[in-house]
Design an enzyme around this catalytic site. Structure first.
Site, mmCIF file in Angstrom:
data_model
loop_
_atom_site.group_PDB
_atom_site.id
_atom_site.type_symbol
_atom_site.label_atom_id
_atom_site.label_comp_id
_atom_site.label_asym_id
_atom_site.label_seq_id
_atom_site.Cartn_x
_atom_site.Cartn_y
_atom_site.Cartn_z
ATOM 1 N N ASP A 9 0.821 -1.334 0.077
ATOM 2 C CA ASP A 9 0.072 0.038 -0.063
ATOM 3 C C ASP A 9 0.976 1.107 0.010
ATOM 4 O O ASP A 9 1.918 1.024 0.276
ATOM 5 C CB ASP A 9 -0.921 0.023 1.384
ATOM 6 C CG ASP A 9 -1.484 1.136 1.236
ATOM 7 O OD1 ASP A 9 -2.038 1.766 0.503
ATOM 8 O OD2 ASP A 9 -1.356 1.739 2.665
ATOM 9 N N LEU A 10 0.263 2.213 -0.373
ATOM 10 C CA LEU A 10 1.231 3.564 -0.365
ATOM 11 C C LEU A 10 1.068 4.551 0.770
ATOM 12 O O LEU A 10 1.702 4.623 1.747
ATOM 13 C CB LEU A 10 0.844 4.381 -1.876
ATOM 14 C CG LEU A 10 1.312 3.834 -2.979
ATOM 15 C CD1 LEU A 10 0.812 4.669 -4.387
ATOM 16 C CD2 LEU A 10 2.910 3.904 -3.080
ATOM 17 N N ASP A 11 -0.194 5.244 0.708
ATOM 18 C CA ASP A 11 -0.448 6.146 1.991
ATOM 19 C C ASP A 11 -0.626 5.472 3.254
ATOM 20 O O ASP A 11 -1.231 4.686 3.411
ATOM 21 C CB ASP A 11 -1.880 6.955 1.563
ATOM 22 C CG ASP A 11 -1.622 7.774 0.324
ATOM 23 O OD1 ASP A 11 -1.050 8.822 0.369
ATOM 24 O OD2 ASP A 11 -2.154 7.309 -0.985
ATOM 25 N N THR A 43 -2.866 0.102 -4.100
ATOM 26 C CA THR A 43 -3.331 1.433 -3.751
ATOM 27 C C THR A 43 -4.817 1.918 -3.958
ATOM 28 O O THR A 43 -5.405 1.177 -4.703
ATOM 29 C CB THR A 43 -2.394 2.423 -4.178
ATOM 30 O OG1 THR A 43 -2.856 3.974 -3.588
ATOM 31 C CG2 THR A 43 -2.506 2.734 -5.715
ATOM 32 N N GLY A 44 -5.369 2.745 -3.242
ATOM 33 C CA GLY A 44 -6.500 3.265 -3.546
ATOM 34 C C GLY A 44 -6.491 4.385 -4.563
ATOM 35 O O GLY A 44 -7.631 4.944 -4.948
ATOM 36 N N LYS A 200 -8.276 -5.030 -2.953
ATOM 37 C CA LYS A 200 -6.884 -5.357 -3.252
ATOM 38 C C LYS A 200 -6.477 -6.882 -3.214
ATOM 39 O O LYS A 200 -5.732 -7.481 -4.022
ATOM 40 C CB LYS A 200 -5.911 -4.569 -2.240
ATOM 41 C CG LYS A 200 -6.168 -3.056 -2.168
ATOM 42 C CD LYS A 200 -5.392 -2.190 -1.160
ATOM 43 C CE LYS A 200 -5.324 -0.752 -1.441
ATOM 44 N NZ LYS A 200 -4.372 -0.179 -0.423
ATOM 45 N N ASN A 226 -8.972 -0.738 3.746
ATOM 46 C CA ASN A 226 -9.011 -1.156 2.426
ATOM 47 C C ASN A 226 -7.734 -2.075 2.238
ATOM 48 O O ASN A 226 -7.491 -2.588 0.858
ATOM 49 C CB ASN A 226 -8.875 -0.099 1.622
ATOM 50 C CG ASN A 226 -7.827 0.859 1.615
ATOM 51 O OD1 ASN A 226 -6.940 0.698 2.647
ATOM 52 N ND2 ASN A 226 -7.541 1.930 0.628
#
Length: 275
Positions: A9-11, A43-44, A200, A226
């Site tokens: 995931d990023l953030d 990612t979202g 995801k 998520n």
């Protein structure tokens, strides 16, 4: 156990609070790729908002975008797999956004669209303007999101946000009960609306199996609701220390927060030292 895939995931996970990748993470991930491990972003975000991180990591894998709504191939500049929203469902979401007076950002094709600015938009624009022109995401104001929905080829998701969390919860509950769509929370005041069944974890498993691997070959890192689907499916699901408690409880391992080099430490101990 030898892990062959790292999903990130990023953030709140790979990115620190300044929206940067820690140098320790960059180094560890580069070493893993050199050893033949596949590194994947999940990612979202819209694919147009991933460019600086994708390029910094020097990836050649596709990216899982909008919480699993689609898989985007940056090399071929095309969508590989997708389950977008039909236009009629998107318009029903827009009517509920208007009813609850909640801000919505509509992710379509190669752009993110909005009707009226808000703090979330201002922050996104400031971040975009800090990037080189070639890496800036396309964030456009339109007169009518409903009209934009009619002309879009694909509607990936709605990113909604409101300081009134009770109103946002009411909106999300109605979207799920009346429209049958999925609402995934990426923060306490942010919820994403997309086609039910997208996640995801689902999209990651699809890609992993296409590569001839199994989910037992995967280490996945995440921090929020998520991310739960991929953390639970992965051979090793790793939650960030800054993550929400529900995510930590459903992960196999909890590490330091996203300002600390916990990801690099896991890669060294669980991946590089096992090759």
């Amino acid at each position: 156990m030898t892990y062959r895939v790292i999903a990130l995931d990023l953030d709140g996970t790979l990115l620190d609070r300044q929206k940067k990748i820690l140098p320790q993470s960059l180094d560890a991930l580069a070493q893993a790729q050199a050893a033949g491990v596949r590194v994947l972003i999940a990612t979202g975000r819209h694919h147009v908002a991933i460019h600086p991180f994708y390029q910094a990591l020097q990836l050649d894998t596709p990216a899982i975008c909008c919480n699993g709504t689609y898989l985007y191939d940056y090399q071929a500049k095309c969508v590989l797999h997708a389950d977008p929203l039909p236009v009629d469902q998107a318009k029903r979401v827009l009517r509920l956004l208007e009813k609850f007076d909640i801000h919505g950002l509509m992710y379509v094709d190669d752009a993110m669209l909005y009707q009226r600015p808000c703090g979330h938009i201002v922050r996104a624009q400031a971040w975009a303007e800090s990037l080189p022109p070639a890496q800036r995401p396309t964030l456009l104001q339109v007169d009518s999101l409903a009209q934009a929905a009619d002309s879009a080829q694909s509607i990936w998701k709605f990113a909604t946000t409101d300081e009134d969390c009770a109103a946002l919860r009411g909106f999300a509950d109605q979207v799920e009960s009346e429209l049958g769509l999925a609402c995934e929370w990426s923060w306490h005041d942010q919820v994403d609306v997309a086609q039910a069944g997208n996640s995801k974890g689902k999209r990651l498993r699809q890609w992993v199996e296409e590569q001839g691997f199994s989910m037992q070959d995967v280490i996945a890192f995440g921090d929020n609701f998520n991310d739960i689907s991929m953390l639970e499916l992965a051979g090793l699901g790793v939650a960030m220390g800054n993550g929400v408690d529900e995510v930590k409880q459903r992960a196999d391992l909890v590490i330091a927060d996203n300002d600390q080099p916990g990801i690099a430490e896991v890669i060294h101990s669980r991946v590089l030292n096992q090759i």
